[in-house]
Design a protein around this motif. Sequence first.
Motif, short mmCIF file in Angstrom:
data_model
loop_
_atom_site.label_atom_id
_atom_site.label_comp_id
_atom_site.label_asym_id
_atom_site.label_seq_id
_atom_site.Cartn_x
_atom_site.Cartn_y
_atom_site.Cartn_z
N PHE A 1 -9.16 23.69 -1.67
CA PHE A 1 -9.28 22.78 -0.54
C PHE A 1 -8.29 23.11 0.56
CE2 PHE A 1 -10.91 20.22 -4.07
CZ PHE A 1 -12.06 19.69 -3.52
N ALA A 2 -8.70 22.83 1.81
CA ALA A 2 -7.76 22.81 2.92
C ALA A 2 -6.83 21.62 2.73
CB ALA A 2 -8.51 22.70 4.25
N SER A 3 -5.64 21.67 3.30
CA SER A 3 -4.68 20.58 3.12
C SER A 3 -5.16 19.28 3.74
CB SER A 3 -3.33 20.97 3.72
OG SER A 3 -3.46 21.23 5.11
N THR A 4 -6.08 19.37 4.69
CA THR A 4 -6.66 18.16 5.29
C THR A 4 -7.68 17.51 4.38
OG1 THR A 4 -8.45 19.43 6.32
CG2 THR A 4 -6.41 19.16 7.61
N MET A 5 -8.12 18.22 3.36
CA MET A 5 -9.14 17.79 2.41
C MET A 5 -10.52 17.61 3.07
SD MET A 5 -7.55 17.81 -0.45
CE MET A 5 -5.82 18.19 -0.72
N ARG A 6 -10.65 18.08 4.29
CA ARG A 6 -11.94 17.98 4.99
C ARG A 6 -12.86 19.15 4.67
NH1 ARG A 6 -11.98 14.18 9.13
NH2 ARG A 6 -9.96 13.19 9.48
N GLN A 7 -12.28 20.23 4.16
CA GLN A 7 -13.07 21.41 3.83
C GLN A 7 -12.73 21.89 2.42
OE1 GLN A 7 -11.83 23.95 7.13
NE2 GLN A 7 -13.90 23.89 7.95
N ALA A 8 -13.77 22.31 1.72
CA ALA A 8 -13.61 22.98 0.43
C ALA A 8 -14.18 24.38 0.55
CB ALA A 8 -14.32 22.21 -0.67
N PHE A 9 -13.55 25.33 -0.11
CA PHE A 9 -14.02 26.71 -0.11
C PHE A 9 -14.46 27.05 -1.53
CE2 PHE A 9 -10.90 26.09 3.15
CZ PHE A 9 -11.38 26.79 4.26
N VAL A 10 -15.65 27.62 -1.67
CA VAL A 10 -16.18 27.93 -2.99
C VAL A 10 -16.61 29.39 -3.04
CG1 VAL A 10 -18.47 27.04 -2.34
CG2 VAL A 10 -17.89 27.35 -4.76
N ALA A 11 -16.20 30.08 -4.12
CA ALA A 11 -16.60 31.47 -4.33
C ALA A 11 -17.91 31.49 -5.10
CB ALA A 11 -15.52 32.21 -5.11
N GLU B 1 -11.00 21.51 -9.40
CA GLU B 1 -9.92 21.37 -8.42
C GLU B 1 -9.85 19.93 -7.94
OE1 GLU B 1 -6.70 23.19 -6.36
OE2 GLU B 1 -8.03 23.98 -7.92
N LEU B 2 -8.63 19.45 -7.79
CA LEU B 2 -8.41 18.07 -7.36
C LEU B 2 -8.45 17.95 -5.84
CD1 LEU B 2 -7.52 15.14 -8.21
CD2 LEU B 2 -5.17 15.93 -7.84
N LYS B 3 -9.27 17.03 -5.35
CA LYS B 3 -9.25 16.65 -3.93
C LYS B 3 -8.43 15.36 -3.83
CE LYS B 3 -12.55 14.46 -1.58
NZ LYS B 3 -11.81 13.40 -0.84
N ALA B 4 -7.19 15.50 -3.37
CA ALA B 4 -6.30 14.36 -3.29
C ALA B 4 -6.38 13.75 -1.90
CB ALA B 4 -4.88 14.80 -3.60
N LEU B 5 -5.46 12.83 -1.59
CA LEU B 5 -5.43 12.25 -0.26
C LEU B 5 -4.93 13.29 0.73
CD1 LEU B 5 -3.94 8.73 -1.06
CD2 LEU B 5 -6.33 9.33 -0.70
N PRO B 6 -5.47 13.32 1.96
CA PRO B 6 -5.07 14.34 2.94
C PRO B 6 -3.57 14.33 3.18
CG PRO B 6 -6.98 13.12 3.72
CD PRO B 6 -6.50 12.42 2.49
N GLY B 7 -2.96 15.52 3.04
CA GLY B 7 -1.55 15.66 3.32
C GLY B 7 -0.62 15.15 2.24
N ILE B 8 -1.17 14.58 1.16
CA ILE B 8 -0.35 13.99 0.11
C ILE B 8 -0.33 14.86 -1.14
CG2 ILE B 8 -0.10 12.01 -1.43
CD1 ILE B 8 -1.11 10.25 0.84
N GLY B 9 -1.49 15.39 -1.50
CA GLY B 9 -1.57 16.28 -2.65
C GLY B 9 -1.14 15.62 -3.93
N GLY B 10 -0.17 16.22 -4.61
CA GLY B 10 0.20 15.71 -5.93
C GLY B 10 1.40 14.82 -5.95
N SER B 11 1.56 13.96 -4.96
CA SER B 11 2.80 13.19 -4.86
C SER B 11 2.84 11.96 -5.74
CB SER B 11 3.04 12.79 -3.40
OG SER B 11 1.98 11.97 -2.94
#
Length: 341
Positions: free
Chosen positions: A81-91, A330-340
């Motif tokens: 995921f992008a850090s904004t959580m607005r985009q995911a990239f998949v291979a 993969e975890l999609k967390a809150l934008p800009g917060i991640g694993g806090s």
Amino acid sequence: MLKSIFTFGLMTMILLMTACALESGENGGGDQTDVSDAGDLTSVQFYVPSEEDNLISVIDVVSGEHVADIDTGMAPTIVTFASTMRQAFVANQDSSTVEIVNTQSLEVESEIEVGPRPHGLALSSNNQTLYVATVGDQYIDVVNVGEQEVVDQYDLGTGAKTNYVYLEDGTLFVTDHENHAVYALDAESGEVLDTFETGGTPRVVRAYENKLYVATSEGGTLEEINLESGAVNVIDVGHGATDVVITEGGNQAVVTSVEESFVALVDLEAGEVVERIENQEGAKHLSFNREQSRVYVTLSGSNEVSVIDMEAFEEEYRIEIGGNMPHGIELKALPGIGGSC
């Protein structure tokens, strides 16, 4: 001005505390019926690609339910995921593409052609550069996300087969399953800074503080490499070691085996397996929730994700997803917060 800043900070804190409280109360048994909208940026979710059915399943962490599916290219494997959580990239391994998914519309926005059989992904902290390990050749493809094209290739040498990548502080770690090695590359230039030989076929590599952790399948080991001294500690975990995650504090690791269908808890200080859960059909990749109270494991021999309670280290329940042969998670967390939390 100060009032606006205070109000924004207060709202952010309330949002974070609410999400953490909800996650703490997740029960996974389906008793909680208030499932957030799957395209809501504030929804804490897992994205799980299914190779056989060419889709990504979306799991709501709070309810423990499968809430949506996203169609992809052929044989999707890994998501980031992008850090904004607005985009995911998949291979997409069999399409030789990377797709960019809009996490709000739950649709593929664009497709980027890359080298043969893309697998591992790592995204730079500014969301501008995507590194793609292509299993079918000796290169790491460097994708400019804004231009949506491969702008460079890092050559690891004739015969190399790149598999997984991990980006840490400007260094790109790459596993080569053909030559039983892990390379440390300068992420900007592609220069190989160091090469670490492994005792078996390396799969997932992760860095924690000043150490590398490499799951090696043939040797059935977890190799702990000290990046300062070069010392290697080899821990026997069982044949087919596939993925590894490290707990906060660096005291424990969780390791999967796709061939032997187990999930093992490793005491890193003692250097040994202390617990093991069997009958995890094709246990492949894994991810913690943000609190690390649970670890979620894709069971590639099924259409399920196993949810393991970390305190008791036992399977708590399973989540049926939308496709067979789940691969990454993969975890999609809150934008800009991640694993806090």
